[in-house]
Design a protein around this motif. Structure first.
Motif, mmCIF file in Angstrom:
data_model
loop_
_atom_site.group_PDB
_atom_site.id
_atom_site.type_symbol
_atom_site.label_atom_id
_atom_site.label_comp_id
_atom_site.label_asym_id
_atom_site.label_seq_id
_atom_site.Cartn_x
_atom_site.Cartn_y
_atom_site.Cartn_z
ATOM 1 N N MET A 96 21.832 26.890 -7.779
ATOM 2 C CA MET A 96 22.192 27.952 -6.835
ATOM 3 C C MET A 96 22.397 29.266 -7.582
ATOM 4 O O MET A 96 22.886 29.269 -8.714
ATOM 5 C CB MET A 96 23.509 27.622 -6.122
ATOM 6 C CG MET A 96 23.477 26.519 -5.151
ATOM 7 S SD MET A 96 25.190 26.274 -4.548
ATOM 8 C CE MET A 96 24.906 25.221 -3.166
ATOM 9 N N ASP A 97 22.079 30.379 -6.912
ATOM 10 C CA ASP A 97 22.438 31.663 -7.498
ATOM 11 C C ASP A 97 23.909 31.942 -7.175
ATOM 12 O O ASP A 97 24.553 31.189 -6.431
ATOM 13 C CB ASP A 97 21.501 32.782 -7.034
ATOM 14 C CG ASP A 97 21.566 33.069 -5.546
ATOM 15 O OD1 ASP A 97 22.639 32.887 -4.918
ATOM 16 O OD2 ASP A 97 20.539 33.492 -4.995
ATOM 17 N N LEU A 98 24.453 33.002 -7.740
ATOM 18 C CA LEU A 98 25.881 33.281 -7.576
ATOM 19 C C LEU A 98 26.269 33.518 -6.123
ATOM 20 O O LEU A 98 27.340 33.101 -5.684
ATOM 21 C CB LEU A 98 26.299 34.463 -8.440
ATOM 22 C CG LEU A 98 26.262 34.211 -9.946
ATOM 23 C CD1 LEU A 98 26.595 35.493 -10.704
ATOM 24 C CD2 LEU A 98 27.213 33.098 -10.335
ATOM 25 N N GLU A 99 25.428 34.203 -5.363
ATOM 26 C CA GLU A 99 25.734 34.441 -3.949
ATOM 27 C C GLU A 99 25.807 33.127 -3.185
ATOM 28 O O GLU A 99 26.678 32.938 -2.342
ATOM 29 C CB GLU A 99 24.690 35.359 -3.314
ATOM 30 C CG GLU A 99 24.767 36.803 -3.769
ATOM 31 C CD GLU A 99 25.923 37.594 -3.177
ATOM 32 O OE1 GLU A 99 26.704 37.072 -2.351
ATOM 33 O OE2 GLU A 99 26.057 38.763 -3.561
ATOM 34 N N GLN A 100 24.908 32.204 -3.472
ATOM 35 C CA GLN A 100 24.924 30.894 -2.803
ATOM 36 C C GLN A 100 26.182 30.119 -3.173
ATOM 37 O O GLN A 100 26.800 29.484 -2.312
ATOM 38 C CB GLN A 100 23.672 30.089 -3.165
ATOM 39 C CG GLN A 100 22.400 30.660 -2.590
ATOM 40 C CD GLN A 100 21.170 29.991 -3.162
ATOM 41 O OE1 GLN A 100 21.079 29.711 -4.363
ATOM 42 N NE2 GLN A 100 20.202 29.739 -2.298
ATOM 43 N N GLN A 101 26.560 30.152 -4.449
ATOM 44 C CA GLN A 101 27.784 29.465 -4.859
ATOM 45 C C GLN A 101 28.999 30.096 -4.196
ATOM 46 O O GLN A 101 29.896 29.383 -3.738
ATOM 47 C CB GLN A 101 27.934 29.489 -6.383
ATOM 48 C CG GLN A 101 26.964 28.586 -7.095
ATOM 49 C CD GLN A 101 27.138 28.632 -8.609
ATOM 50 O OE1 GLN A 101 27.868 29.461 -9.154
ATOM 51 N NE2 GLN A 101 26.453 27.731 -9.289
ATOM 52 N N ALA A 102 29.037 31.423 -4.112
ATOM 53 C CA ALA A 102 30.168 32.104 -3.466
ATOM 54 C C ALA A 102 30.253 31.725 -1.989
ATOM 55 O O ALA A 102 31.338 31.456 -1.470
ATOM 56 C CB ALA A 102 30.040 33.610 -3.628
ATOM 57 N N THR A 103 29.113 31.678 -1.321
ATOM 58 C CA THR A 103 29.084 31.299 0.089
ATOM 59 C C THR A 103 29.576 29.874 0.258
ATOM 60 O O THR A 103 30.365 29.573 1.174
ATOM 61 C CB THR A 103 27.656 31.444 0.647
ATOM 62 O OG1 THR A 103 27.269 32.817 0.543
ATOM 63 C CG2 THR A 103 27.577 30.995 2.097
ATOM 64 N N TRP A 104 29.158 28.972 -0.627
ATOM 65 C CA TRP A 104 29.611 27.586 -0.534
ATOM 66 C C TRP A 104 31.116 27.490 -0.793
ATOM 67 O O TRP A 104 31.835 26.776 -0.094
ATOM 68 C CB TRP A 104 28.826 26.685 -1.489
ATOM 69 C CG TRP A 104 29.000 25.223 -1.197
ATOM 70 C CD1 TRP A 104 29.047 24.618 0.027
ATOM 71 C CD2 TRP A 104 29.148 24.167 -2.144
ATOM 72 N NE1 TRP A 104 29.211 23.261 -0.102
ATOM 73 C CE2 TRP A 104 29.271 22.955 -1.425
ATOM 74 C CE3 TRP A 104 29.163 24.129 -3.534
ATOM 75 C CZ2 TRP A 104 29.428 21.720 -2.050
ATOM 76 C CZ3 TRP A 104 29.314 22.899 -4.152
ATOM 77 C CH2 TRP A 104 29.452 21.711 -3.418
ATOM 78 N N PHE A 105 31.614 28.236 -1.774
ATOM 79 C CA PHE A 105 33.049 28.247 -2.049
ATOM 80 C C PHE A 105 33.823 28.654 -0.797
ATOM 81 O O PHE A 105 34.835 28.041 -0.446
ATOM 82 C CB PHE A 105 33.376 29.198 -3.209
ATOM 83 C CG PHE A 105 34.843 29.303 -3.488
ATOM 84 C CD1 PHE A 105 35.465 28.406 -4.335
ATOM 85 C CD2 PHE A 105 35.614 30.292 -2.896
ATOM 86 C CE1 PHE A 105 36.828 28.491 -4.586
ATOM 87 C CE2 PHE A 105 36.978 30.387 -3.132
ATOM 88 C CZ PHE A 105 37.579 29.483 -3.977
#
Length: 137
Positions: A96-105
């Motif tokens: 995942m890119d950082l935006e995807q990880q942030a959204t998942w968080f």
């Protein structure tokens, strides 16, 4: 050897702002996470979810959700099958890119209470990770 320019200008951390304290983590409303640890923290949050249905519903990707529900619905699931599932999940999160990880968080941590997230580079907050990166001009 010098650090490439795009790495020097990437975000250092991400700040998640919540309308209530981040109990049991701490009493503050802002939770700052180093971007290098975001995927690991997401995995830790996911693994601590108590509701199996919710745990499956928030998995990234339909195939992972189907595989997860298949495993929890069976009585004869082996530790090796769960280990393979977790390896796959780690690989997905790492990709995942950082935006995807942030959204998942955010999905994992009560999105209604999270009012925003800001990318931090050299102490300056940005609205998204792209603004912390150099422009292609």
């Amino acid at each position: 050897m010098t650090t490439p320019h795009y790495i020097e200008n990437s975000a250092d951390a991400i700040r998640f702002v919540r309308d209530r304290p981040w109990y049991p983590l701490f009493a503050g409303h802002v939770y700052e996470v180093p971007v290098s640890a975001l995927g690991t923290i997401c995995m830790a949050c996911w693994s601590m979810l108590a509701d199996a249905r919710f745990s499956g519903d928030v998995l990234p990707g339909e195939r992972l959700r189907e595989r997860y529900f298949s495993l929890i619905d069976r009585d004869d699931t082996t530790p090796e099958e769960w280990g393979k599932f977790m390896d796959t999940l780690w690989n997905v999160v790492d990709a995942m890119d950082l935006e995807q990880q942030a959204t998942w968080f955010i999905e994992l941590n009560d999105p209604v209470t999270i009012k925003g997230h800001y990318w931090v580079h050299d102490g300056v907050e940005y609205l998204d990770a792209a603004h912390t990166m150099p422009r292609d001009e």
